[in-house]
Design a protein around this motif. Structure first.
Motif, PDB file in Angstrom:
ATOM      1  N   THR A  24       0.808  -1.219   0.000  1.00 42.11           N
ATOM      2  CA  THR A  24       0.000   0.000   0.000  1.00 42.11           C
ATOM      3  C   THR A  24       0.841   1.268   0.000  1.00 42.11           C
ATOM      4  OG1 THR A  24      -1.694  -1.199   1.256  1.00 42.11           O
ATOM      5  CG2 THR A  24      -1.878   1.198   1.186  1.00 42.11           C
ATOM      6  N   LEU A  25       1.959   1.262   0.724  1.00 40.51           N
ATOM      7  CA  LEU A  25       2.678   2.507   0.993  1.00 40.51           C
ATOM      8  C   LEU A  25       3.914   2.733   0.135  1.00 40.51           C
ATOM      9  CD1 LEU A  25       2.519   2.357   4.895  1.00 40.51           C
ATOM     10  CD2 LEU A  25       1.001   3.621   3.366  1.00 40.51           C
ATOM     11  N   THR A  26       4.489   1.666  -0.419  1.00 44.68           N
ATOM     12  CA  THR A  26       5.757   1.828  -1.129  1.00 44.68           C
ATOM     13  C   THR A  26       5.631   2.780  -2.315  1.00 44.68           C
ATOM     14  OG1 THR A  26       6.413  -0.413  -0.484  1.00 44.68           O
ATOM     15  CG2 THR A  26       7.634   0.626  -2.279  1.00 44.68           C
ATOM     16  N   GLN A  27       4.612   2.582  -3.134  1.00 37.94           N
ATOM     17  CA  GLN A  27       4.454   3.456  -4.298  1.00 37.94           C
ATOM     18  C   GLN A  27       4.174   4.889  -3.874  1.00 37.94           C
ATOM     19  OE1 GLN A  27       1.927   1.916  -7.366  1.00 37.94           O
ATOM     20  NE2 GLN A  27       1.866   3.816  -8.514  1.00 37.94           N
ATOM     21  N   LEU A  28       3.402   5.074  -2.813  1.00 38.08           N
ATOM     22  CA  LEU A  28       3.140   6.423  -2.320  1.00 38.08           C
ATOM     23  C   LEU A  28       4.430   7.093  -1.859  1.00 38.08           C
ATOM     24  CD1 LEU A  28      -0.140   5.809  -0.266  1.00 38.08           C
ATOM     25  CD2 LEU A  28       0.076   6.756  -2.569  1.00 38.08           C
ATOM     26  N   LYS A  29       5.282   6.326  -1.185  1.00 40.77           N
ATOM     27  CA  LYS A  29       6.552   6.875  -0.727  1.00 40.77           C
ATOM     28  C   LYS A  29       7.466   7.241  -1.906  1.00 40.77           C
ATOM     29  CE  LYS A  29       6.307   6.950   3.748  1.00 40.77           C
ATOM     30  NZ  LYS A  29       6.491   8.220   4.503  1.00 40.77           N
TER      31      LYS A  29
END
Length: 326
Positions: free
Chosen positions: A103-108
């Motif tokens: 969930t968070l890797t692409q956002l980061k």
């Protein structure tokens, strides 16, 4: 059973690729507008539906006309089966260990300045793995115990998921300040995404093969649809919980870029963010909570597998009658 799950996996993967990655690539490099994209595929859908209507099917002797109410009654009977309840518990909790990385890797990465079109290009390059890999998994998932490969590769997937922490550490923070492409970082990112996608696809195909094996054919698509709905719900609630928890833990800073921090006080008020942007500074999130949660993936995966292994084994054993509604 193995071919059914393979066709399902290939079809869903190709559909998601065209709908999401395909549009991002077309929009980024050819300036295709969303309206034109949706209109084109809407016409394709209508033409496909018209072709399906032209096909005639002969009714089976033991078939009976069923209405929508009957389908919901079937679904209600299915969810009350002890085996389905146990399987639902597994499906609702299996994504906990991987939710942060997914969930968070692409956002980061987007937060670090990685362009969306670059992410779309990487996804397009990885899509052949998603589409072709199920074809090679047929012999592994076509047997009576398709979930064995899930248990065999579960911890490996967790270790690869924890690699998302290293990806964020290696991500350049000055990509928006230079025209140079960090090829070394993109090569590392590509191999990490490919490895994780391959393991995720293995698990997806394995569960689909298990659904195909246990579904009662007398209930048509109701059984498969219900199990898929529970599986999707298991992913969505963990994604929502991850975003909510990380949103409450993450703090931000006003930073002038690589030169140093100009304001070290933790901020969470939108007015401060606006002031930071108006001053020409960058607004960045502190990555500590992200690294902590991602690095916990192997621990969470080990605990889940330790608790769920015996239940997965028991679900694969015994007669298929325990999955049928009397």
């Amino acid at each position: 059973v193995g071919i059914a799950s393979t066709c399902n996996a290939v079809g869903q993967t190709a559909g998601f690729f065209i709908a999401f990655t395909g549009y991002l690539v077309l929009n980024s490099y050819f300036e295709v507008q969303l309206g034109h994209f949706v209109t084109f595929w809407g016409i394709v859908f209508l033409l496909s539906a018209a072709c399906v209507l032209q096909k005639s099917e002969s009714a089976q002797e033991n078939s009976a006309d069923r209405c929508v109410k009957d389908a919901y009654q079937q679904a209600s009977a299915i969810v009350r089966l002890p085996s389905v309840i146990k399987l639902s518990c597994i499906l609702m909790t299996r994504a906990i260990a991987f939710s942060a990385a997914e969930t968070l890797t692409q956002l980061k990465l987007l937060e670090r300045g990685v362009p969306k079109q670059h992410m779309a290009t990487l996804s397009a390059c990885i899509s052949p793995i998603n589409i072709l890999l199920p074809l090679f998994l047929t012999s592994w998932t076509a047997g009576e115990r398709p979930l064995d490969c899930v248990m065999a590769t579960w911890m490996l997937r967790a270790v690869v998921a924890s690699g998302a922490s290293l990806i964020i550490v290696l991500a350049p923070t000055d990509m928006h300040l230079t025209d140079q492409v960090p090829w070394g970082f993109y090569i590392v990112l590509f191999f990490w995404m490919s490895s994780y996608t391959a393991l995720s696809t293995v698990h997806f195909v394995s569960f689909m093969a298990f659904y195909s094996r246990i579904s009662d054919i007398a209930m048509g698509g109701t059984y498969m649809t219900l199990l898929n709905a529970v599986s999707n719900l298991g992913y969505k609630w963990t994604e929502t919980a991850t975003l909510f928890i990380m949103g409450s833990l993450t703090r931000s800073k006003c930073c002038s870029g690589p030169g140093g921090i100009t304001e070290s006080q933790k901020c969470s008020v939108s007015d401060v963010k606006i002031m930071c942007n108006n001053a020409g500074l960058d607004w960045i999130d502190i990555d500590g909570p992200f690294h902590l949660v991602v690095l916990m993936s192997p621990v969470l995966a080990f605990v889940w597998l330790r608790l769920a292994r015996k239940h997965i084994i028991s679900l694969q054993e015994g007669e298929l009658s325990k999955w049928k509604v009397e």
